[in-house]
Write a protein that holds these residues in place. Structure first.
Motif, PDB file in Angstrom:
ATOM      1  N   GLY A   1      -3.468   2.573  30.461  1.00  0.00           N
ATOM      2  CA  GLY A   1      -3.534   3.387  31.670  1.00  0.00           C
ATOM      3  C   GLY A   1      -2.209   3.404  32.408  1.00  0.00           C
ATOM      4  O   GLY A   1      -1.752   4.451  32.883  1.00  0.00           O
ATOM      5  N   TYR A  33       0.207   5.795  30.707  1.00  0.00           N
ATOM      6  CA  TYR A  33      -0.030   7.216  30.937  1.00  0.00           C
ATOM      7  C   TYR A  33       0.219   7.606  32.401  1.00  0.00           C
ATOM      8  O   TYR A  33       0.647   8.724  32.680  1.00  0.00           O
ATOM      9  CB  TYR A  33      -1.469   7.579  30.571  1.00  0.00           C
ATOM     10  CG  TYR A  33      -1.663   7.889  29.114  1.00  0.00           C
ATOM     11  CD1 TYR A  33      -1.332   9.131  28.593  1.00  0.00           C
ATOM     12  CD2 TYR A  33      -2.178   6.926  28.248  1.00  0.00           C
ATOM     13  CE1 TYR A  33      -1.514   9.415  27.251  1.00  0.00           C
ATOM     14  CE2 TYR A  33      -2.357   7.205  26.900  1.00  0.00           C
ATOM     15  CZ  TYR A  33      -2.022   8.456  26.407  1.00  0.00           C
ATOM     16  OH  TYR A  33      -2.200   8.742  25.082  1.00  0.00           O
ATOM     17  N   GLU A  87      -2.505  15.988  33.594  1.00  0.00           N
ATOM     18  CA  GLU A  87      -3.278  15.642  32.394  1.00  0.00           C
ATOM     19  C   GLU A  87      -3.144  14.153  32.081  1.00  0.00           C
ATOM     20  O   GLU A  87      -4.137  13.477  31.775  1.00  0.00           O
ATOM     21  CB  GLU A  87      -2.796  16.476  31.208  1.00  0.00           C
ATOM     22  CG  GLU A  87      -3.597  16.227  29.942  1.00  0.00           C
ATOM     23  CD  GLU A  87      -3.137  17.080  28.771  1.00  0.00           C
ATOM     24  OE1 GLU A  87      -3.621  16.862  27.657  1.00  0.00           O
ATOM     25  OE2 GLU A  87      -2.270  17.962  28.996  1.00  0.00           O
ATOM     26  N   ASP A  88      -1.906  13.627  32.150  1.00  0.00           N
ATOM     27  CA  ASP A  88      -1.701  12.202  31.883  1.00  0.00           C
ATOM     28  C   ASP A  88      -2.350  11.339  32.973  1.00  0.00           C
ATOM     29  O   ASP A  88      -2.839  10.240  32.704  1.00  0.00           O
ATOM     30  CB  ASP A  88      -0.204  11.890  31.784  1.00  0.00           C
ATOM     31  CG  ASP A  88       0.384  12.351  30.458  1.00  0.00           C
ATOM     32  OD1 ASP A  88      -0.413  12.697  29.566  1.00  0.00           O
ATOM     33  OD2 ASP A  88       1.610  12.367  30.321  1.00  0.00           O
ATOM     34  N   THR A 126      -5.916  11.026  32.078  1.00  0.00           N
ATOM     35  CA  THR A 126      -6.084  10.074  30.968  1.00  0.00           C
ATOM     36  C   THR A 126      -5.963   8.637  31.478  1.00  0.00           C
ATOM     37  O   THR A 126      -6.725   7.753  31.080  1.00  0.00           O
ATOM     38  CB  THR A 126      -5.018  10.337  29.886  1.00  0.00           C
ATOM     39  OG1 THR A 126      -5.126  11.692  29.451  1.00  0.00           O
ATOM     40  CG2 THR A 126      -5.216   9.406  28.707  1.00  0.00           C
ATOM     41  N   ASP A 163      -9.103   7.518  33.192  1.00  0.00           N
ATOM     42  CA  ASP A 163     -10.172   7.219  32.230  1.00  0.00           C
ATOM     43  C   ASP A 163     -10.009   5.807  31.664  1.00  0.00           C
ATOM     44  O   ASP A 163     -10.983   5.061  31.551  1.00  0.00           O
ATOM     45  CB  ASP A 163     -10.141   8.248  31.099  1.00  0.00           C
ATOM     46  CG  ASP A 163     -11.193   7.954  30.038  1.00  0.00           C
ATOM     47  OD1 ASP A 163     -12.389   7.986  30.364  1.00  0.00           O
ATOM     48  OD2 ASP A 163     -10.811   7.677  28.893  1.00  0.00           O
ATOM     49  N   TYR A 164      -8.784   5.413  31.295  1.00  0.00           N
ATOM     50  CA  TYR A 164      -8.552   4.075  30.747  1.00  0.00           C
ATOM     51  C   TYR A 164      -8.811   2.998  31.816  1.00  0.00           C
ATOM     52  O   TYR A 164      -9.359   1.933  31.503  1.00  0.00           O
ATOM     53  CB  TYR A 164      -7.135   3.963  30.207  1.00  0.00           C
ATOM     54  CG  TYR A 164      -6.984   4.500  28.805  1.00  0.00           C
ATOM     55  CD1 TYR A 164      -7.497   3.798  27.718  1.00  0.00           C
ATOM     56  CD2 TYR A 164      -6.363   5.706  28.562  1.00  0.00           C
ATOM     57  CE1 TYR A 164      -7.381   4.282  26.431  1.00  0.00           C
ATOM     58  CE2 TYR A 164      -6.241   6.216  27.271  1.00  0.00           C
ATOM     59  CZ  TYR A 164      -6.749   5.494  26.210  1.00  0.00           C
ATOM     60  OH  TYR A 164      -6.633   5.975  24.946  1.00  0.00           O
ATOM     61  N   ASP A 201     -17.752  15.046  28.465  1.00  0.00           N
ATOM     62  CA  ASP A 201     -16.344  14.645  28.539  1.00  0.00           C
ATOM     63  C   ASP A 201     -15.921  13.809  27.336  1.00  0.00           C
ATOM     64  O   ASP A 201     -14.729  13.655  27.070  1.00  0.00           O
ATOM     65  CB  ASP A 201     -16.082  13.865  29.839  1.00  0.00           C
ATOM     66  CG  ASP A 201     -16.968  12.636  29.947  1.00  0.00           C
ATOM     67  OD1 ASP A 201     -17.985  12.564  29.232  1.00  0.00           O
ATOM     68  OD2 ASP A 201     -16.664  11.745  30.762  1.00  0.00           O
ATOM     69  N   GLU A 202     -16.906  13.255  26.583  1.00  0.00           N
ATOM     70  CA  GLU A 202     -16.567  12.464  25.392  1.00  0.00           C
ATOM     71  C   GLU A 202     -16.498  13.317  24.131  1.00  0.00           C
ATOM     72  O   GLU A 202     -15.930  12.894  23.126  1.00  0.00           O
ATOM     73  CB  GLU A 202     -17.597  11.353  25.181  1.00  0.00           C
ATOM     74  CG  GLU A 202     -17.554  10.266  26.256  1.00  0.00           C
ATOM     75  CD  GLU A 202     -18.521   9.133  25.960  1.00  0.00           C
ATOM     76  OE1 GLU A 202     -19.653   9.435  25.533  1.00  0.00           O
ATOM     77  OE2 GLU A 202     -18.138   7.970  26.126  1.00  0.00           O
ATOM     78  N   ARG A 208     -14.748  15.902  23.589  1.00  0.00           N
ATOM     79  CA  ARG A 208     -13.374  16.323  23.271  1.00  0.00           C
ATOM     80  C   ARG A 208     -12.663  15.285  22.418  1.00  0.00           C
ATOM     81  O   ARG A 208     -11.815  15.633  21.594  1.00  0.00           O
ATOM     82  CB  ARG A 208     -12.585  16.562  24.561  1.00  0.00           C
ATOM     83  CG  ARG A 208     -13.091  17.723  25.388  1.00  0.00           C
ATOM     84  CD  ARG A 208     -12.114  18.063  26.499  1.00  0.00           C
ATOM     85  NE  ARG A 208     -11.905  16.955  27.399  1.00  0.00           N
ATOM     86  CZ  ARG A 208     -12.661  16.731  28.475  1.00  0.00           C
ATOM     87  NH1 ARG A 208     -13.658  17.550  28.765  1.00  0.00           N
ATOM     88  NH2 ARG A 208     -12.419  15.699  29.259  1.00  0.00           N
ATOM     89  N   GLN A 209     -12.962  14.002  22.617  1.00  0.00           N
ATOM     90  CA  GLN A 209     -12.280  12.950  21.876  1.00  0.00           C
ATOM     91  C   GLN A 209     -13.011  12.572  20.590  1.00  0.00           C
ATOM     92  O   GLN A 209     -12.458  11.844  19.772  1.00  0.00           O
ATOM     93  CB  GLN A 209     -12.149  11.693  22.745  1.00  0.00           C
ATOM     94  CG  GLN A 209     -11.309  11.905  24.001  1.00  0.00           C
ATOM     95  CD  GLN A 209     -11.216  10.638  24.829  1.00  0.00           C
ATOM     96  OE1 GLN A 209     -11.967   9.698  24.620  1.00  0.00           O
ATOM     97  NE2 GLN A 209     -10.293  10.616  25.768  1.00  0.00           N
TER      98      GLN A 209
END
Length: 940
Positions: free
Chosen positions: A188, A191, A199-200, A203, A206-207, A649-650, A652-653
């Motif tokens: 985290g 990023y 966007e970063d 991310t 999220d971490y 949201d999961e 996408r990954q």
């Protein structure tokens, strides 16, 4: 020591403290320190006193580490003597975890207190070497975490992310939740940051959230404090003030509970900044005043002090309290005029001070602030010696000089026409000039920073390319070694199983058991190939291997396999095959099978109630022009479950290597590779893997791929080709001498047991040196040579034999467990006549012997399993009307027993048709059987 440096050192040493936790007692001590540092310090000092009196050195070391940890929480790091004494005692006791713990502290103190980077790196190298030598995985994982701080100084580099990936893998292997949480938080940090894009920042958030979800905040309070603060600042940078505030308040509450003034002050500063941006000046001023009471005590004042005073001055200016704001700025100005130059702090201070001065209408002061910054920067010089940076500096100086000259001319004109111009005109001119200077200075700073960033990015790209090349090389070597270690024993398993299956008089149940062993071994062989294909996928070298196969048979095998899993879990498995689906298809059957296994395994893994449905259908058949009898269709596949579903949201990954959805992480199963491999295989076969999901309802994976429609004869001929078994050498041939060379006794025994009963003379050798000795004395016509052996490998032995006139006439077959095609060319180049990969089939070896030696064999025609043709309308129409009516009625009523009785009656008229109908009934293809009956009736 500045507050920022002290806080960073404390956090790093706190992380290091967790590295050596290997016993429950120390975990409890750390919890005690986390709860009350002051009480833990008193307890540690008392424990150390008692241990010294009793002479118990192990308890002394334990107490010393407790005292050191308590100091870190309080904010008073230990002395050099305490660190060195602890390291020496740990070394004397042979406590490698304790030694690792203290050596990490020595390294960080060399950097933060002495600024000696060389000494710091040397100690870190010793720690890493010791951890690897003694397999201290926990110590090594935390070494990677601490090492990543160094690479983080230049951004999210390949080295930085690579180190965190290694640490994450080690923590997962140990199931170290705190270690995993720390790794996620560090990602985290990589990023996020003030300069990261939106966007970063998302991310990074999220971490941070995933990291906080893994730990108990009441136990790991220090970690919860810092990570909550980092998440709050990230929301603040994203302008999400509503979510930022509770997180920053939480970090302040934890800091107050812990009683650590430095962290309390930092949290108050963060809340003050948030309140200022939210246009709550009174609240902001209150937080800034509380934080300043602590920061004022630090000598010399650091960046937090400067930021707090500037924030307070800006709030006072907004509130109209001009004199108080100017007084605050004057204190800072006096500090910077007397303190030693510090370019980092000054670059932070002067532009912001100029903004506040301009807000207060003090444009001369704003101009002077930027001028002082220019002078300081000029004395420090340019760190990046690039042509672009030099040009930007020259432009900045020229433009600044022109602005100064313009200011002088304006003031000269103002003096000459002072009585003609109004006070408002003079103020406007001064404002315009000050803003122009501020703009030029900001532009120069921006352009210099862009040049430095461009240079760092170029360096990052180079590092990333080098790291990628090194990783691919290491992976290829690892896969080559693993391929050899797995294929060699698998060759023996499959080989001896075939020998036993072909043994006459074998009991039926034993034959079935051996069939299961062979089938499982061949499946394992297929899985090994798939793991190797993962490397080829990443290199873009994976290709399709299309074969004709029985699709219904493949689906039957999957249904049999997963029916057992469904029964164990109390679930229902439904396999729904559309009647339009062709029975015989042509595509890469191995990859299709692997994709279906991966999708079904995931479905059963996460489904607790309900069931899993596999649906197979096909589009209309397309005849291929110009190719006689050739046709194709689109195979439509879907796998649905009634599991927990996947959040939007999961999705996408999903499908990225090593990443799992929330359900996968909660289940703590799998590696996250299955969907990544499946997605690539489906794409290679001409389709796209798609997913739809609803939380609480279930998930569906589907894909469409083009397949050819094969004839039953193709599948039948392929089976027949592999059913001919060699039983002996044909009469009238010379005695054939075969030398088997392999370092594995079971591999030699397999070939001996295979060839000797057929009439071959066989001798064995355990390495290349023995092979040469036997060859010279015995002169065999054929050598089966393994390539990887001790003493002398197969390559060198082959070269020596082929270098002699007699050796040129000897046929040498290279046996290898390698999976790389390039090795085939290399072995043929050193003199081998043929190349076989382990595990190999008997018939392949016999074909090679027939090709190179002209050997003739006698065969036994095995009873190949008959390929059941799909029933056609013509065969159905030939049945008596009564039988067709009985079958139609039984199918309509879904009466399994009636259907079975009717098929038995049909067997007396047409055994082949009955067998085909029984196969359809076994798969519950009732709709297809009714469609055939209807078509046959129309034909009549």
């Amino acid at each position: 020591m500045a507050l920022l440096t002290r806080l960073l050192l404390a956090v790093l040493l706190l992380v290091t403290a967790r590295a050596a936790v290997a016993d429950e007692a120390l975990r409890e001590i750390l919890k005690a320190v986390d709860y009350s540092p002051a009480q833990a310090l008193r307890d540690g000092e008392e424990a150390l006193r008692r241990a010294q009196q009793s002479g118990d050195k192990a308890k002394q070391l334990h107490a010393m580490r407790l005292i050191t940890q308590a100091h870190q929480y309080i904010g008073t790091p230990e002395t050099w003597d305490e660190v060195n004494q602890g390291a020496a005692l740990a070394k004397e006791l042979g406590d490698l975890n304790g030694l690792c713990w203290y050596m990490e502290r020595q390294a960080w103190r060399w950097w933060f207190l002495e600024r000696d980077e060389n000494r710091m790196n040397k100690v870190f190298e010793e720690v890493e070497s010791m951890a690897k030598e003694h397999h201290l995985d926990s110590c090594l994982a935390w070494r990677y975490i601490n090492k990543s701080y160094g690479s983080y100084k230049v951004g999210r580099s390949a080295e930085h992310m690579g180190l965190l990936s290694k640490a994450h893998a080690l923590f997962e292997a140990q199931r170290d939740t705190f270690g995993i949480a720390t790794t996620l938080a560090q990602i985290g940090h990589a990023y996020g940051g003030p300069d990261a894009n939106q966007e970063d920042q998302a991310t990074a958030a999220d971490y941070y959230q995933r990291s906080l979800a893994l730990i108990d905040a009441s136990v790991y309070r220090s970690f919860a404090l810092e990570t909550s603060r980092a998440l709050g600042l990230t929301y603040h940078r994203r302008q999400d003030l509503r979510n930022a505030r509770p997180l920053l308040e939480k970090s302040l509450a934890i800091a107050l509970e812990m009683g650590v003034p430095a962290r309390v002050a930092v949290s108050q500063f963060n809340l003050g900044t948030l309140a200022k941006d939210a246009q709550r000046p009174e609240e902001a001023l209150g937080y800034f005043d509380q934080a300043l009471r602590f920061f004022e005590k630090i000598s010399p004042p650091d960046r937090y002090f400067v930021a707090t005073v500037l924030g307070r001055a800006e709030v006072l200016a907004r509130m109209g309290r001009r004199s108080e704001a100017l007084e605050a700025l004057s204190r800072l100005k006096a500090h910077f005029s007397q303190a030693e130059e510090n370019l980092v702090t000054e670059v932070f201070y002067y532009p912001r001070a100029a903004e506040v001065y301009a807000q207060l209408g003090e444009y001369d002061e704003a101009y002077r602030a930027m001028k002082v910054l220019r002078e300081r920067e000029r004395r420090h010089g340019e760190q990046a010696n690039t042509k672009l940076a030099d040009e930007l500096k020259v432009r900045f100086q020229v433009q600044l000089k022109e602005s100064e000259n313009e200011l002088l001319r304006a003031r000269q004109k103002e003096a000459e026409a002072q009585q003609k111009e109004s006070e408002a005109r003079r103020l406007t001119l001064v404002l315009a000039l000050a803003l122009a200077i501020l703009l030029l200075g900001s532009l120069a700073l921006y352009l210099r920073r862009r040049a430095a960033v461009a240079k760092v990015e170029a360096s990052h790209h180079k590092e990333l390319a080098e790291a990628s090349a090194a990783a691919n090389t290491a992976k290829s070597m690892f896969l080559a070694n693993m391929s050899h270690e797995l294929r060699s024993p698998l060759n023996a398993i499959l080989g001896f199983s075939r020998l036993l299956v072909n043994k006459p008089g074998l009991p039926a149940d034993v034959g079935e058991d051996l069939g299961i062993i062979m089938k499982s071994g061949e499946h394992l062989y297929s899985l090994i190939n798939q793991v190797l294909d993962l490397a080829k996928i990443e290199a873009g070298r994976t290709t399709l291997s299309e074969t004709s196969f029985d699709l219904y048979e493949l689906l039957d095998e999957l249904e049999d396999t997963f029916t057992l899993i469904a029964k164990e879990k109390g679930l229902q498995l439904i396999v729904d095959i559309n009647p339009e689906t062709p029975q015989y298809a042509r595509t890469d059957a191995v990859k299709l099978r692997q994709v279906l296994i991966n999708l079904l395994s995931n479905a059963f893994k996460f489904t607790k109630a309900g069931g899993v449905t596999l649906q197979i259908g096909a589009s209309r058949v397309i005849r291929l022009p110009g190719v006689k009898g050739a046709s194709s269709c689109t195979l439509m596949v879907s796998v649905s479950d009634t599991g927990p579903g996947i959040a939007e949201d999961e999705l996408r990954q999903l499908g990225q290597a090593f990443l799992q959805a929330q359900a996968g992480r909660q289940a703590k199963e799998g590696t996250g590779l299955g969907l990544a491999i499946s997605r690539n295989f489906v794409h290679l076969m001409g389709g796209e893997l798609q997913v739809t999901s609803e939380v609480g309802r279930g998930t569906t994976f589907r894909f469409d791929i083009p397949v050819g429609i094969a004839a039953a004869e193709e599948v039948s001929s392929a089976r027949h080709a592999s059913s001919r078994r060699v039983v002996a050498l044909a009469p009238g041939q010379p005695a054939y001498r075969v030398l088997v060379v392999d370092d594995r006794q079971e591999s030699r025994q397999l070939l001996n047991r295979l060839l000797s009963p057929l009439g071959f003379e066989v001798r064995e050798a355990g390495n290349g040196k023995e092979a040469i000795e036997v060859w010279e004395a015995w002169q065999p016509q054929l050598i089966c040579m393994d390539m990887r052996m001790p003493v002398m490998d197969g390559r060198e032995a082959t070269q020596r034999i082929k270098a002699t006139p007699q050796g040129k006439a000897t046929v040498i077959i290279a046996l290898t467990a390698s999976s790389f095609e390039e090795e085939r060319e290399q072995l043929l180049a050193v003199g081998c006549d043929e190349f076989l990969r382990k595990p190999f089939r008997d018939e392949v070896l016999f074909e090679v012997m027939q090709k190179h030696l002209g050997v003739k064999f006698l065969y036994e025609e095995a009873r190949a399993a008959a390929v059941t043709d799909a029933p056609d309308a013509a065969s159905m129409a030939a049945l008596p009307v009564e039988l067709r009516d009985d079958l139609s009625e039984a199918l309509t009523r879904l009466d399994d027993e009636a259907i079975e009785r009717t098929i038995d009656k049909i067997r007396h008229h047409d055994a082949g048709l009955a067998q085909a109908l029984a196969a359809l009934a076994k798969r519950f293809q009732y709709a297809r059987m009714l469609a055939l009956l209807q078509t046959s009736s129309e034909g009549r």
